[in-house]
Design a protein around this motif. Sequence first.
Motif, PDB file in Angstrom:
ATOM      1  N   PHE A 240       7.759  -6.628   3.137  1.00  0.00           N
ATOM      2  CA  PHE A 240       6.710  -6.247   4.081  1.00  0.00           C
ATOM      3  C   PHE A 240       6.559  -4.644   4.433  1.00  0.00           C
ATOM      4  CE2 PHE A 240       7.636 -10.651   4.964  1.00  0.00           C
ATOM      5  CZ  PHE A 240       6.690 -10.982   5.087  1.00  0.00           C
ATOM      6  N   ILE A 241       7.718  -3.857   4.334  1.00  0.00           N
ATOM      7  CA  ILE A 241       7.686  -2.459   4.295  1.00  0.00           C
ATOM      8  C   ILE A 241       6.919  -1.713   3.677  1.00  0.00           C
ATOM      9  CG2 ILE A 241       9.670  -1.507   3.168  1.00  0.00           C
ATOM     10  CD1 ILE A 241       8.879  -0.907   6.818  1.00  0.00           C
ATOM     11  N   ALA A 242       7.034  -2.131   2.138  1.00  0.00           N
ATOM     12  CA  ALA A 242       6.172  -2.036   0.958  1.00  0.00           C
ATOM     13  C   ALA A 242       4.620  -2.064   1.214  1.00  0.00           C
ATOM     14  CB  ALA A 242       6.373  -2.599  -0.345  1.00  0.00           C
ATOM     15  N   ALA A 243       4.377  -3.165   1.858  1.00  0.00           N
ATOM     16  CA  ALA A 243       2.750  -3.380   2.244  1.00  0.00           C
ATOM     17  C   ALA A 243       2.452  -2.300   3.531  1.00  0.00           C
ATOM     18  CB  ALA A 243       2.729  -4.833   2.830  1.00  0.00           C
ATOM     19  N   ALA A 244       3.488  -2.162   4.256  1.00  0.00           N
ATOM     20  CA  ALA A 244       3.085  -1.400   5.445  1.00  0.00           C
ATOM     21  C   ALA A 244       2.892   0.117   4.852  1.00  0.00           C
ATOM     22  CB  ALA A 244       4.003  -1.300   6.281  1.00  0.00           C
ATOM     23  N   ALA A 245       3.786   0.517   3.926  1.00  0.00           N
ATOM     24  CA  ALA A 245       3.504   1.991   3.449  1.00  0.00           C
ATOM     25  C   ALA A 245       2.271   2.036   2.380  1.00  0.00           C
ATOM     26  CB  ALA A 245       4.771   2.144   2.643  1.00  0.00           C
ATOM     27  N   TRP A 246       1.893   1.024   2.005  1.00  0.00           N
ATOM     28  CA  TRP A 246       0.516   1.120   1.341  1.00  0.00           C
ATOM     29  C   TRP A 246      -0.474   1.004   2.283  1.00  0.00           C
ATOM     30  CZ3 TRP A 246      -3.083  -3.180   1.596  1.00  0.00           C
ATOM     31  CH2 TRP A 246      -4.090  -2.883   0.687  1.00  0.00           C
ATOM     32  N   GLU A 247      -0.581   0.439   3.266  1.00  0.00           N
ATOM     33  CA  GLU A 247      -1.553   0.537   4.424  1.00  0.00           C
ATOM     34  C   GLU A 247      -1.532   2.010   4.826  1.00  0.00           C
ATOM     35  OE1 GLU A 247      -1.291  -3.991   5.765  1.00  0.00           O
ATOM     36  OE2 GLU A 247      -0.301  -2.254   7.020  1.00  0.00           O
ATOM     37  N   TRP A 248      -0.419   2.545   5.240  1.00  0.00           N
ATOM     38  CA  TRP A 248      -0.418   3.846   5.799  1.00  0.00           C
ATOM     39  C   TRP A 248      -1.108   5.022   4.857  1.00  0.00           C
ATOM     40  CZ3 TRP A 248       0.985   5.945  10.339  1.00  0.00           C
ATOM     41  CH2 TRP A 248       1.165   7.351  10.348  1.00  0.00           C
ATOM     42  N   ALA A 249      -0.695   4.687   3.448  1.00  0.00           N
ATOM     43  CA  ALA A 249      -1.294   5.777   2.336  1.00  0.00           C
ATOM     44  C   ALA A 249      -2.857   5.512   2.678  1.00  0.00           C
ATOM     45  CB  ALA A 249      -0.816   5.241   1.210  1.00  0.00           C
ATOM     46  N   ARG A 250      -3.064   4.184   2.712  1.00  0.00           N
ATOM     47  CA  ARG A 250      -4.857   4.274   2.615  1.00  0.00           C
ATOM     48  C   ARG A 250      -5.484   4.711   4.216  1.00  0.00           C
ATOM     49  NH1 ARG A 250      -6.126  -0.543   3.402  1.00  0.00           N
ATOM     50  NH2 ARG A 250      -8.125  -0.857   2.216  1.00  0.00           N
TER      51      ARG A 250
ATOM     52  N   GLY B 236      -6.102   8.749   3.343  1.00  0.00           N
ATOM     53  CA  GLY B 236      -6.657   8.982   2.644  1.00  0.00           C
ATOM     54  C   GLY B 236      -6.111   9.271   1.229  1.00  0.00           C
ATOM     55  N   VAL B 237      -5.043   8.462   1.040  1.00  0.00           N
ATOM     56  CA  VAL B 237      -4.395   8.054  -0.267  1.00  0.00           C
ATOM     57  C   VAL B 237      -4.739   6.441  -0.673  1.00  0.00           C
ATOM     58  CG1 VAL B 237      -2.163   8.110  -1.573  1.00  0.00           C
ATOM     59  CG2 VAL B 237      -2.285   9.879   0.432  1.00  0.00           C
ATOM     60  N   THR B 238      -5.538   6.873  -1.957  1.00  0.00           N
ATOM     61  CA  THR B 238      -6.068   5.576  -2.172  1.00  0.00           C
ATOM     62  C   THR B 238      -5.808   4.918  -3.611  1.00  0.00           C
ATOM     63  OG1 THR B 238      -8.062   6.335  -3.020  1.00  0.00           O
ATOM     64  CG2 THR B 238      -8.038   5.559  -0.832  1.00  0.00           C
ATOM     65  N   GLY B 239      -5.937   3.875  -3.977  1.00  0.00           N
ATOM     66  CA  GLY B 239      -5.915   3.268  -5.381  1.00  0.00           C
ATOM     67  C   GLY B 239      -4.398   3.482  -5.976  1.00  0.00           C
ATOM     68  N   ALA B 240      -4.004   3.711  -6.916  1.00  0.00           N
ATOM     69  CA  ALA B 240      -2.838   3.687  -7.474  1.00  0.00           C
ATOM     70  C   ALA B 240      -1.775   4.287  -6.736  1.00  0.00           C
ATOM     71  CB  ALA B 240      -2.869   4.053  -9.014  1.00  0.00           C
ATOM     72  N   ARG B 241      -2.198   5.830  -6.332  1.00  0.00           N
ATOM     73  CA  ARG B 241      -1.172   6.253  -5.195  1.00  0.00           C
ATOM     74  C   ARG B 241      -0.942   5.629  -4.078  1.00  0.00           C
ATOM     75  NH1 ARG B 241      -4.148  11.911  -4.437  1.00  0.00           N
ATOM     76  NH2 ARG B 241      -5.935  10.490  -3.796  1.00  0.00           N
ATOM     77  N   ALA B 242      -1.965   4.797  -3.490  1.00  0.00           N
ATOM     78  CA  ALA B 242      -1.278   4.256  -2.584  1.00  0.00           C
ATOM     79  C   ALA B 242      -0.508   3.258  -2.750  1.00  0.00           C
ATOM     80  CB  ALA B 242      -2.639   3.366  -1.842  1.00  0.00           C
ATOM     81  N   LEU B 243      -0.574   2.536  -3.959  1.00  0.00           N
ATOM     82  CA  LEU B 243       0.359   1.489  -4.537  1.00  0.00           C
ATOM     83  C   LEU B 243       1.826   1.919  -4.764  1.00  0.00           C
ATOM     84  CD1 LEU B 243      -1.843  -0.669  -6.982  1.00  0.00           C
ATOM     85  CD2 LEU B 243      -0.910  -1.530  -4.591  1.00  0.00           C
ATOM     86  N   ALA B 244       1.530   3.087  -5.367  1.00  0.00           N
ATOM     87  CA  ALA B 244       3.104   3.895  -5.671  1.00  0.00           C
ATOM     88  C   ALA B 244       3.436   4.184  -4.369  1.00  0.00           C
ATOM     89  CB  ALA B 244       2.564   5.167  -6.565  1.00  0.00           C
ATOM     90  N   THR B 245       2.843   4.737  -3.342  1.00  0.00           N
ATOM     91  CA  THR B 245       3.558   5.024  -2.082  1.00  0.00           C
ATOM     92  C   THR B 245       4.391   3.650  -1.470  1.00  0.00           C
ATOM     93  OG1 THR B 245       1.762   6.313  -1.322  1.00  0.00           O
ATOM     94  CG2 THR B 245       3.184   5.466   0.387  1.00  0.00           C
ATOM     95  N   GLY B 246       3.774   2.587  -1.716  1.00  0.00           N
ATOM     96  CA  GLY B 246       4.226   1.074  -1.169  1.00  0.00           C
ATOM     97  C   GLY B 246       5.625   0.907  -1.998  1.00  0.00           C
TER      98      GLY B 246
END
Length: 287
Positions: free
Chosen positions: A35-45, A48-58
């Motif tokens: 869940f915290i990985a999913a929240a980090a992915w959302e925060w990145a998006r 303005g951090v999208t795509g693979a970089r958003a997934l990498a953030t999670g």
Amino acid sequence: MLLPRILTALVLLAILLPALFAASPEPFIGLTLLFIAAAAWEWARLNGVTGARALATGVLCAALCAGLWGTGLVQRPLPGVWMVAGAAWVLGGTWLLGRGVAGWPRLPRALRWALGLAMLCTAWLALAQARRLGVNFLLSVLVLVWAADIFAYFAGRALGGRFTQGRKLAPSISPGKSWEGVWGGMLGVLLVGASWIAYDRAHPEAAPSLYSRLNEFGLAGLVLGIVFLAAMSVVGDLIESLVKRSAGMKDSSQLLPGHGGVLDRIDALLPTLPLAMLAATLVSRLA
């Protein structure tokens, strides 16, 4: 819209409850990494951090949290961490809300990204430590946030604007929130706290709840602690609303059908969990 909301809630309960009530805290702590990985992915998006970089953030956020777990920090008292996190939320939250929606994108994107990671990792660490203190303690923190939100909703609908001549809490950030809703939420949490203390006294075998721990400071400390935590839950909610409004998004994502995203469900917990752990640490120091 109601059916997806109900089905999502049932699925989440079916996943989370067995882990929460497991004899060991490890299953729940491990599950929350997802869940915290999913929240980090959302925060990145949202920033303005999208795509693979958003997934990498999670992935990075989950890896950092797993690293905190692996190094034993979940088991150690961390009063300094909770003090710094609490001060950051009180001072930083006040500053951000004062700057408004327009102020958020003026911060460098890298700084906003890093602040989100720090915020999420700290909240996860507090969640993990709260579970180790006992299910009763963790649930009392979660219910504080939920009760503040539920009571605020109904008080706002019934009384919104009646005593403040229509003045909203933060009209440019979350136009639906009223001061009457905030006061109703605080009253509701005080009632929950009194009931929970009575439950703790009737079940001394359970780990002390947040409310029983705050009660160690006396009645004034209990009331002030509950009101402060309820207020900070509102700050967490408003900060996420500010970020979403800055990004032009209604929800942090659509990962949870009928509920929006993970951040939409945990925003009020982000400041509340570290502050609850700070209160628990202070009580243990007084014991």
